[in-house]
Design a protein around this motif. Sequence first.
Motif, PDB file in Angstrom:
ATOM      1  N   ASP A  92       0.802  -1.112  -0.145  1.00  0.00           N
ATOM      2  CA  ASP A  92       0.084  -0.179  -0.196  1.00  0.00           C
ATOM      3  C   ASP A  92       0.862   1.205   0.059  1.00  0.00           C
ATOM      4  N   SER A  97      -0.461   4.249  -1.151  1.00  0.00           N
ATOM      5  CA  SER A  97      -1.617   5.277  -1.522  1.00  0.00           C
ATOM      6  C   SER A  97      -1.129   6.435  -0.891  1.00  0.00           C
ATOM      7  N   ASP A 104      -2.161  -1.506  -3.581  1.00  0.00           N
ATOM      8  CA  ASP A 104      -2.845   0.012  -3.499  1.00  0.00           C
ATOM      9  C   ASP A 104      -2.103   1.111  -4.137  1.00  0.00           C
ATOM     10  N   SER A 142      -3.174   3.875  -5.360  1.00  0.00           N
ATOM     11  CA  SER A 142      -4.056   5.215  -5.611  1.00  0.00           C
ATOM     12  C   SER A 142      -3.755   6.390  -4.970  1.00  0.00           C
ATOM     13  N   ASP A 156      -7.542  -7.252  -4.436  1.00  0.00           N
ATOM     14  CA  ASP A 156      -7.853  -5.928  -4.333  1.00  0.00           C
ATOM     15  C   ASP A 156      -6.683  -5.087  -5.132  1.00  0.00           C
ATOM     16  N   SER A 158      -6.290  -1.176  -6.652  1.00  0.00           N
ATOM     17  CA  SER A 158      -6.660   0.075  -6.488  1.00  0.00           C
ATOM     18  C   SER A 158      -5.533   1.029  -7.188  1.00  0.00           C
TER      19      SER A 158
END
Length: 560
Positions: free
Chosen positions: A206, A208, A230, A232, A252, A254
């Motif tokens: 992650d 993000s 992720d 994002s 998942d 993103s």
Amino acid sequence: MQTFTWVFKILIIFLACVSGSQAQICSEVDRAALLGFKSRILTDTTGILSSWIGKDCCGGGWEGIQCDRVTGRVTQVLLQRSLDKGSAIYMKGTLSPTLGNLKFLEVLVISGMKRLSGTIPSSFSGLLRLTQLGLEDNSLQGTIPASLGQLALLQTLVLSGNHLTGPIPPTFAKLNNLVQLNLAKNSLSGTIPLALANPTRLKYLDLSYNTLSGTIPANLGRLSYMTFLDLSHNQLSGPIPNSLFNLHNLQDLSLSDNMLTGRLSPEIGRLESLATLSLDSNRLVGQIPPSISQLHNLWYLNLSRNALSDPLPNDALFKGIPSLLSIDLSYNKFNLGTIPKWITSRQLSAVHLSGCNLKGLLPIFTKPDSLTSIDLSDNHFTGGISSLFQKLTSLQKVKLSNNQLRGNLSELTVPNGLALLDLHSNQLSGSLSGLLRSAGGFLETVDLSNNLITGEIPSTISKLVKLMKLDVSRNHMTGTIPPSLGSLSKLRWLDMSVNSIGGRIPTSLLVVRQLMHASFRGNRLCGEIPQGRPLNVFPTAAYAHNLCLCGKPLPPCKQA
């Protein structure tokens, strides 16, 4: 012989007891390291450090500390703020370098302290037994020490929710045992280092909510164990690498809120484990590939705010994506005309199709009981709205703004569990009284601005105890402002501008301390503005163009 055996057993038990009691006394080096941390904490409203007293840090009395029962060395420092105790619980201070002296430490978690600032000490690179390092949701600053790459046994590294700057250290390539890396919600810059593909066991990544730029490294597709990715809310550009579609365990993905370009590859259908896909707010073009229908586990799909175009692969989607519950195709270059049957015939929980050039009457959903959120704003719908609400009994959020809808609000019955109602910029008439009779106590946002609403704001507005936003501006409302409005203690946004409301502004509004925005502009109000926060700190424009309002921030009232 039996006597000797009995004595021997007693001796063994005695030595075990002595050994056990000695194991409870922690190392003086470790105790000094912990007290060094405590000395750098200026304020501790968590109450955790108040238990750090006495010489024995391993006896169970020091909250958050665990030791090895044999060696008496500290193996875990676990200091986590309970999220349900509110913002008043925190630690204020800095991280002490003395924590780097805890050479037997395996777990170091100091998270959610909010006001814990300063830098991450470089001495942490000496914690060579560390498997878990979590410093999330603090106020740490500076760069991530490159020396953390020396922690060869590290499996979890979480530094999210701080104010960290600078690049992601390429030395993370040495973290061969890393399973989880979370650097989200910081101010990290630069590119995503190619070295992040080296920890081949990585399952969770992650990055993000940073300011990372450049392209997405194609070699991330080598992380075959990856289940969560992720990236994002960054500034990433270029196409989505086809290599990402090799991540067969990915659940998942993103990539939203970046500057990604190009087409959505048909290879996306290979992500057989994918459950959520967020590609919104990019610059993707072309059509949605029919292969997306092969994502049998996908329940959340958000492709909104791109430049995707017609036609939709309706035939493939009619039977595909069997697990789909939430879909958002808003603000692309679609010219749908009507909502496809593969959407209206499904048992969905959220349908967001804003700005899709939809026309005609509002749709009929054949399985309406499951719908909790619907957004059909910025389209060209006509006709009434009452039939929609009669069938969608589970609705919690409704956005139908910027259409050409007609109807009498007095005849509208809304679901009891509705929390958000946005009908602004339509041609709705009637008064609020009937609407409020049917509304439950869950409403948090009501936006009815720019319609043809008449009548007054009823005193029964006070029953909407959770209301945070009320916008009835640009209508034809009359009457006075009910004092009962002051009982809405959670109200943060109030706009009743450009109506024909008269009388005074009630002093009861002074009680609404959380009110951040208010506008009474363009009415027929008169008298002194109640003096006190928050009403007398709003700008002059909030009270302009009334009959005879006076008092701060307007000129003083004339003495009689």
